[in-house]
Design a protein around this motif. Structure first.
Motif, mmCIF file in Angstrom:
data_model
loop_
_atom_site.group_PDB
_atom_site.id
_atom_site.type_symbol
_atom_site.label_atom_id
_atom_site.label_comp_id
_atom_site.label_asym_id
_atom_site.label_seq_id
_atom_site.Cartn_x
_atom_site.Cartn_y
_atom_site.Cartn_z
ATOM 1 N N LEU A 27 0.679 -1.199 -0.102
ATOM 2 C CA LEU A 27 0.015 0.020 0.036
ATOM 3 C C LEU A 27 0.888 1.233 -0.156
ATOM 4 N N ASN A 28 2.168 1.146 -0.526
ATOM 5 C CA ASN A 28 2.967 2.291 -0.671
ATOM 6 C C ASN A 28 3.402 2.937 0.730
ATOM 7 N N VAL A 29 3.334 2.151 1.585
ATOM 8 C CA VAL A 29 3.916 2.377 3.198
ATOM 9 C C VAL A 29 5.313 2.843 3.089
ATOM 10 N N TYR A 30 5.461 4.191 3.838
ATOM 11 C CA TYR A 30 7.043 4.140 3.483
ATOM 12 C C TYR A 30 7.632 3.552 4.667
ATOM 13 N N ILE A 31 8.750 2.728 3.923
ATOM 14 C CA ILE A 31 9.953 2.211 4.817
ATOM 15 C C ILE A 31 11.237 2.737 4.573
ATOM 16 N N PRO A 32 11.966 3.412 5.375
ATOM 17 C CA PRO A 32 13.132 3.937 5.139
ATOM 18 C C PRO A 32 14.221 3.232 4.349
ATOM 19 N N SER A 33 14.524 2.048 4.602
ATOM 20 C CA SER A 33 15.516 1.539 3.561
ATOM 21 C C SER A 33 15.162 0.002 3.666
ATOM 22 N N SER A 34 14.914 -0.769 2.685
ATOM 23 C CA SER A 34 14.394 -2.064 2.403
ATOM 24 C C SER A 34 15.414 -2.851 2.838
ATOM 25 N N LYS A 35 16.875 -2.735 2.730
ATOM 26 C CA LYS A 35 17.746 -3.470 3.132
ATOM 27 C C LYS A 35 17.707 -3.814 4.671
ATOM 28 N N TYR A 36 17.050 -3.228 5.389
ATOM 29 C CA TYR A 36 16.997 -3.669 6.788
ATOM 30 C C TYR A 36 15.692 -4.422 7.067
ATOM 31 N N ASN A 37 14.884 -4.815 6.365
ATOM 32 C CA ASN A 37 13.599 -5.629 6.122
ATOM 33 C C ASN A 37 13.802 -6.951 6.815
ATOM 34 N N PRO A 38 14.885 -7.588 6.108
ATOM 35 C CA PRO A 38 14.883 -9.100 6.612
ATOM 36 C C PRO A 38 15.285 -9.099 8.156
ATOM 37 N N TYR A 39 16.226 -7.915 8.791
ATOM 38 C CA TYR A 39 16.587 -7.900 10.233
ATOM 39 C C TYR A 39 15.381 -7.637 11.039
ATOM 40 N N ILE A 40 14.595 -6.670 10.648
ATOM 41 C CA ILE A 40 13.350 -5.968 11.204
ATOM 42 C C ILE A 40 12.453 -6.969 11.252
ATOM 43 N N LEU A 41 12.083 -7.822 10.146
ATOM 44 C CA LEU A 41 11.088 -8.675 10.142
ATOM 45 C C LEU A 41 11.493 -9.876 11.150
ATOM 46 N N GLY A 42 12.833 -10.287 10.914
ATOM 47 C CA GLY A 42 13.109 -11.316 11.765
ATOM 48 C C GLY A 42 13.082 -10.938 13.271
ATOM 49 N N LEU A 43 13.294 -9.851 13.659
ATOM 50 C CA LEU A 43 12.920 -9.445 15.031
ATOM 51 C C LEU A 43 11.554 -9.386 15.480
#
Length: 360
Positions: A27-43
């Motif tokens: 939904l075009n939600v703003y995420i600062p940087s997608s490169k951190y997504n795996p770590y954020i999702l893991g947490l």
């Protein structure tokens, strides 16, 4: 017990929805940087797994039932291998320490960590998707079932616990899986509709609406750019002689050549309607815009158009240019001046490009 099942499933469901929509940018939600997504999702997955264990259903002295396996596997689908390894490690350590340090806790916690590691390494070699996720989840269920049986000595009650665990895991995961898959399909349809709304159906270029959006964006940047309008010379004659299907062939080939030449200069190409095209040229002054425009014109003039009937057509174009902010500072003024320059090119012989400054 039914209330416990419902609470546990609701936590799992909430996790799935709240991680799927923003982190897949549905939904075009703003995420600062997608490169951190795996770590954020893991947490987030790990913390959710811990919360699921706090609301788990006690099946026996050694067995608690919750949706942690679904969380670990889903984290791999949404965040990749790192997310799975991180979530499995967090959940495993939580299982080990929060429920008291014992042999059974050590085995159960270690098993969860191994599940995360194995799925992470496996998905590194074969990316997890909605199509193959059942294999990863199946492995997690089999390993955990074997651990339950080992801890509870394979008694009759153990088999009941294993069957209950498998049924709950499969049912809860299947519901989440179906919902996320349907959401993925719906969001893909929305993306396709949005794409159609800003794309010219015939040439695949930006349509007039998207052209105006790009122009407004360039105006807001307040940096120099040029607007080139292009029009096919004597296009009505092509349609009258060969028919509209051939005219469409010419338009599609023309669009390809304009885009192919413009791409080298960062040009943004649109079809504004009929046989009129536009090219926005960022960071391009009058002199440079004329050079680029003439390269485009020559790419059309010097190569004949082969049509489906086997005939070859000589097609030429005329162009008009204006430059921001030298000539105008609003969209309508800029477009009007480019259109005036295009008219001048048409009336002074065609197959040429004119900058509005040349008229002055």
């Amino acid at each position: 017990m039914l209330i416990d099942f419902i609470i546990n499933f609701c936590i799992l469901f909430t996790f799935a929805i709240l991680t799927y929509i923003p982190f897949q940018n549905r939904l075009n939600v703003y995420i600062p940087s997608s490169k951190y997504n795996p770590y954020i999702l893991g947490l987030l997955s790990g913390l959710t797994g811990c919360l699921l264990m706090l609301t788990a259903i006690n099946i026996s002295d050694f067995v608690i039932m919750d949706g942690r396996l679904a969380v670990i596997v889903l984290s791999g689908v949404l965040g990749g291998p790192f997310a799975t390894i991180i979530s499995g490690t967090i959940i495993g350590l939580f299982r080990l320490f929060v429920y008291g340090y014992s042999t059974s806790a050590l085995i159960a916690g270690t098993s969860t960590i191994i599940v995360g590691l194995v799925i992470g390494v496996w998905s590194w070699k074969k990316t997890m998707t909605f199509q193959n996720v059942s294999y990863f989840f199946g492995y997690a269920i089999v390993q955990t079932s074997l651990v339950i049986g080992f801890l509870d000595n394979w008694k009759f009650e153990t088999w009941i616990a294993i069957i209950s665990f498998i049924l709950y895991s499969i049912v809860s995961f299947s519901i989440i899986f179906v919902i996320l898959k349907q959401l993925s399909y719906l969001f893909e349809k929305i993306r396709h509709i949005e794409e159609i709304s800003v794309t010219d159906y015939l040439t695949g270029l930006n349509n007039n609406r998207k052209f105006q959006e790009y122009t407004q964006d360039l105006l807001l940047k307040n940096e120099v750019f040029s607007l080139l309008l292009l029009d096919i010379d004597y296009f009505k004659k092509v349609n009258d002689t060969y028919g509209h299907p051939v005219g469409d062939e010419v338009l599609k080939e023309l669009a390809f050549r304009i885009k192919d030449t413009s791409n080298h200069f960062g040009g943004i190409v649109s079809r504004n309607g009929g046989e009129e095209f536009s090219v926005l040229l960022p960071n391009t002054t009058e002199k440079k815009s004329l050079e680029i425009a003439n390269l485009i014109r020559q790419a059309i003039e010097k190569n004949v158009f082969q049509i489906s009937s086997g005939e070859k057509l000589d097609i030429t174009i005329s162009g008009g240019i204006s430059t921001f902010p030298q000539n105008a500072v609003t969209f309508h003024e800029l477009y009007k001046l480019s259109d005036e320059a295009l008219y001048l090119a048409k009336t002074s012989g065609r197959n040429k490009v004119v900058h509005i400054n040349q008229d002055k």
